[in-house]
Write an enzyme that holds these catalytic residues in place. Structure first.
Site, short mmCIF file in Angstrom:
data_model
loop_
_atom_site.label_atom_id
_atom_site.label_comp_id
_atom_site.label_asym_id
_atom_site.label_seq_id
_atom_site.Cartn_x
_atom_site.Cartn_y
_atom_site.Cartn_z
N SER A 1 0.80 -1.23 0.00
CA SER A 1 0.00 0.00 0.00
C SER A 1 0.83 1.27 0.00
O SER A 1 0.32 2.34 -0.31
CB SER A 1 -0.96 0.01 1.19
N LYS B 1 0.84 4.76 6.83
CA LYS B 1 0.26 5.58 5.75
C LYS B 1 0.86 6.97 5.80
O LYS B 1 1.58 7.34 6.71
CB LYS B 1 -1.27 5.69 5.90
#
Length: 183
Positions: free
Chosen positions: A39, A80
């Protein structure tokens, strides 16, 4: 005999102090994390090992585009990039990030966009469409993975509480040939 016992006691004491120091540093200041999944590609790769700076956000606040580690669920931590700060209005339109109406460059995505020139990299959205709120709430952050096509991030889980952020991750220490600072 007494000297031998004293020497053993000193070794045990030194070992105990070393273990306590290591545990304290890991618990309060720095912790290792393993990137799990793709990701955050191209910035981070699956199985990269990183150092999480836990102390930085105890004395300061996350900044836009920091890479952070946070508790996503009881069992799982996510890594993230911070896109929206408290009070920000977030919109993605035509593969361009808009924060409070201003377009922002995302240079960390350039290499992937060149490789994957087959359509949009990030689908259009507004924060309001995702969360029902036009602005990132106080005490919250909006985060996204760099691999926008394959990231479970703020577009799926909404904003995250700043209290859930463990720290900033910007040092890859393994594999050895890939040791680097990331931004």
């Amino acid at each position: 005999m007494a000297r031998s016992k004293n020497e053993i006691f000193e070794w045990v004491k030194a070992l105990a102090i070393a273990i306590l120091l290591a545990a304290g540093i890991r618990y309060f200041f720095f912790a290792p994390i393993v990137v799990d999944g793709e990701s955050m590609m191209p910035t981070l790769h699956s199985q990269d090992r990183m150092i999480v700076n836990k102390i930085g956000y105890k004395i300061g606040e996350p900044e836009r585009f920091d890479i952070v580690v946070f508790h996503a669920t009881v069992e799982k931590d996510y890594i993230k990039r911070v896109i929206g700060l408290p009070g920000d209005e977030i919109e993605y339109r035509d593969d361009t990030l808009y924060i409070n109406g201003d377009a922002y460059e995302e240079p960390y995505l350039d290499s992937y966009k060149e490789e994957m020139a087959d359509g949009k990299w990030t689908e259009d959205f507004t924060l309001e469409e995702i969360t029902g709120s036009k602005y990132v709430p106080d005490g919250h952050l909006f985060v996204m993975g760099d691999n926008r096509r394959y990231s479970r991030d703020g577009r799926h889980i909404g904003t995250i509480e700043q209290d859930e952020v463990l720290g900033k991750a910007n040092i890859v220490y393994w594999p050895l040939p890939d040791i680097r600072m990331v931004k």
